[in-house]
Enzyme design. Structure first.
Site, PDB file in Angstrom:
ATOM      1  N   THR A 182     148.739  68.665  -9.144  1.00  0.00           N
ATOM      2  CA  THR A 182     147.649  69.639  -9.186  1.00  0.00           C
ATOM      3  C   THR A 182     147.993  70.828 -10.083  1.00  0.00           C
ATOM      4  O   THR A 182     149.156  71.160 -10.225  1.00  0.00           O
ATOM      5  CB  THR A 182     147.416  70.110  -7.737  1.00  0.00           C
ATOM      6  OG1 THR A 182     146.884  69.008  -7.023  1.00  0.00           O
ATOM      7  CG2 THR A 182     146.499  71.294  -7.635  1.00  0.00           C
ATOM      8  N   ARG A 210     137.911  61.583   0.535  1.00  0.00           N
ATOM      9  CA  ARG A 210     138.967  62.532   0.922  1.00  0.00           C
ATOM     10  C   ARG A 210     138.984  63.783   0.022  1.00  0.00           C
ATOM     11  O   ARG A 210     138.894  63.691  -1.182  1.00  0.00           O
ATOM     12  CB  ARG A 210     140.332  61.822   0.845  1.00  0.00           C
ATOM     13  CG  ARG A 210     141.511  62.685   1.256  1.00  0.00           C
ATOM     14  CD  ARG A 210     142.196  63.343   0.085  1.00  0.00           C
ATOM     15  NE  ARG A 210     143.362  64.130   0.504  1.00  0.00           N
ATOM     16  CZ  ARG A 210     144.009  64.976  -0.304  1.00  0.00           C
ATOM     17  NH1 ARG A 210     143.616  65.127  -1.539  1.00  0.00           N
ATOM     18  NH2 ARG A 210     145.040  65.659   0.149  1.00  0.00           N
ATOM     19  N   ASP A 213     143.305  70.382  -0.106  1.00  0.00           N
ATOM     20  CA  ASP A 213     143.255  71.833   0.104  1.00  0.00           C
ATOM     21  C   ASP A 213     142.770  72.597  -1.127  1.00  0.00           C
ATOM     22  O   ASP A 213     142.261  73.706  -1.015  1.00  0.00           O
ATOM     23  CB  ASP A 213     144.648  72.345   0.469  1.00  0.00           C
ATOM     24  CG  ASP A 213     145.664  72.064  -0.646  1.00  0.00           C
ATOM     25  OD1 ASP A 213     145.713  70.914  -1.140  1.00  0.00           O
ATOM     26  OD2 ASP A 213     146.401  72.987  -1.039  1.00  0.00           O
TER      27      ASP A 213
HETATM   28  N1  ASP Z   1     147.227  69.641  -2.872  1.00  0.00           N
HETATM   29  C1  ASP Z   1     146.677  68.522  -3.590  1.00  0.00           C
HETATM   30  C2  ASP Z   1     145.865  67.660  -2.670  1.00  0.00           C
HETATM   31  O1  ASP Z   1     146.283  67.429  -1.546  1.00  0.00           O
HETATM   32  C3  ASP Z   1     147.727  67.657  -4.198  1.00  0.00           C
HETATM   33  C4  ASP Z   1     148.645  68.385  -5.128  1.00  0.00           C
HETATM   34  O2  ASP Z   1     148.953  69.559  -4.931  1.00  0.00           O
HETATM   35  O3  ASP Z   1     149.083  67.753  -6.111  1.00  0.00           O
HETATM   36  O4  ASP Z   1     144.840  67.163  -3.083  1.00  0.00           O
END
Ligand code: ASP
Length: 315
Positions: A182, A210, A213
């Site tokens: 992310t 899905r 966060d």
């Molecule tokens: N926090 C992100 C999610 O759960 C994943 C990530 O930080 O790469 O979608």
């Protein structure tokens, strides 16, 4: 006039030097470096925090190395469904989108939601309809195709496993080797305004719509001029349960903790207590920066008006 600062991240997780080729390492570092230069220039030219974080996210979304925009991971159905959020700490205005498809820069769409709708959070087909109405740039499916994301998805698509990023064939491997791609940015401009933005393709092989966060205000993204601006990366389910970004703000507001102290409590105590792996970047109204992660690495960078200019990957 306050000091101005921008911080960016490109995901946290088990990112180890021994798993990296020199070429790939260089590509990540120069992607981060270029993003910092461009977004810092916005602040230097007197631009606002919210425009600086948006500029940073657009570049990271356009970079195939990161799991956002162009480089987004594949879902169970073999498509990309992206999430993004942006928040302006000056007036607590915010915009977020979840599960959007074919939008070149989901952060642009989140900005449209913030500025040009009566809402905060749009999802799925409705969010895509709004993108068309607002003239946000769309791309065909091919634009989002990358061989390494496809291979990573192909290896788990027939299973019920999902993965946070990169290659995981089995759940045990996933738990041992977690990586998150992310992207996020936080900034404090010269007027002391704070802003945060986060964008992601979510998890490889995710299904049932899905959402993590990242687009949830208060969980993965939060900004308030009175306290801080925060962007998170990590195992989204835990960050949602911890209401991680807002908790940092609350610890500062109600308990009088500094930014660094508050981030430490959330990442190294509260998240660890529920096996929440990952990290976050933050900035306060004086331009102080915070950067905390409980994983082996986090793609990250910081540049400020005091002359700090750094990018890093490992602990
Ligand atoms: N926090 C992100 C999610 O759960 C994943 C990530 O930080 O790469 O979608």
């Amino acid at each position: 006039m306050s000091d101005f600062t921008i911080l960016i991240h490109g995901g946290a997780g088990t990112i180890l030097k021994e798993d990296m080729t020199p070429e790939l390492e260089l590509a990540y570092l120069s992607g981060l470096q270029q993003t910092l230069q461009v977004s810092y220039a916005v602040l230097e030219e007197g631009g606002t925090a919210v425009n600086a974080v948006k500029a940073a996210i657009v570049l990271l979304e356009d970079n195939v190395l990161f799991n956002a925009g162009k480089g987004s991971v594949f879902t169970k159905k073999g498509v990309q469904e992206m999430d993004a959020a942006i928040m302006d700490g000056m007036d607590l205005s915010a915009g977020a989108v979840a599960g959007v498809r074919n939008v070149r820069n989901p952060i642009e769409l989140a900005m449209e939601v913030m500025r040009n709708s009566n809402h905060v959070f749009l999802s799925g087909k409705g969010a895509n309809d709004f993108a068309i109405k607002q003239g946000v740039k769309l791309e065909p499916d091919e634009y989002f195709f990358s061989q390494f994301r496809y291979d990573q998805w192909k290896s788990i698509r027939d299973s019920d496993n999902y993965s946070l990023d990169h290659t995981h064939h089995h759940l045990e491997e996933l738990l041992r080797d977690k990586k998150f791609g992310t992207v996020g940015a936080v900034a404090c401009d010269r007027f002391g305004n704070l802003a945060a933005a986060t964008s992601t393709g979510g998890m490889t092989n995710k299904k049932y719509g899905r959402i993590g966060d990242s687009p949830m205000i208060g969980a993965g993204t939060y900004a308030n001029n009175q306290t801080c601006a925060i962007s998170c990366t990590g195992h989204g389910e835990m960050f949602i349960r911890a209401v991680a970004a807002y908790d940092v703000s609350c610890l500062m507001e109600y308990k009088g903790l500094s930014l660094q102290e508050a981030m430490d409590v959330v990442v190294n105590e509260k998240l660890i207590a529920i096996q929440g792996e990952g990290g976050m970047i933050g900035v306060d109204g004086a331009g102080n920066a915070g950067l905390v992660f409980n994983s082996a690495g986090m793609y990250r960078g910081i540049k400020n008006s005091k002359g700090i200019d750094q990018v890093a990957i490992y602990k």
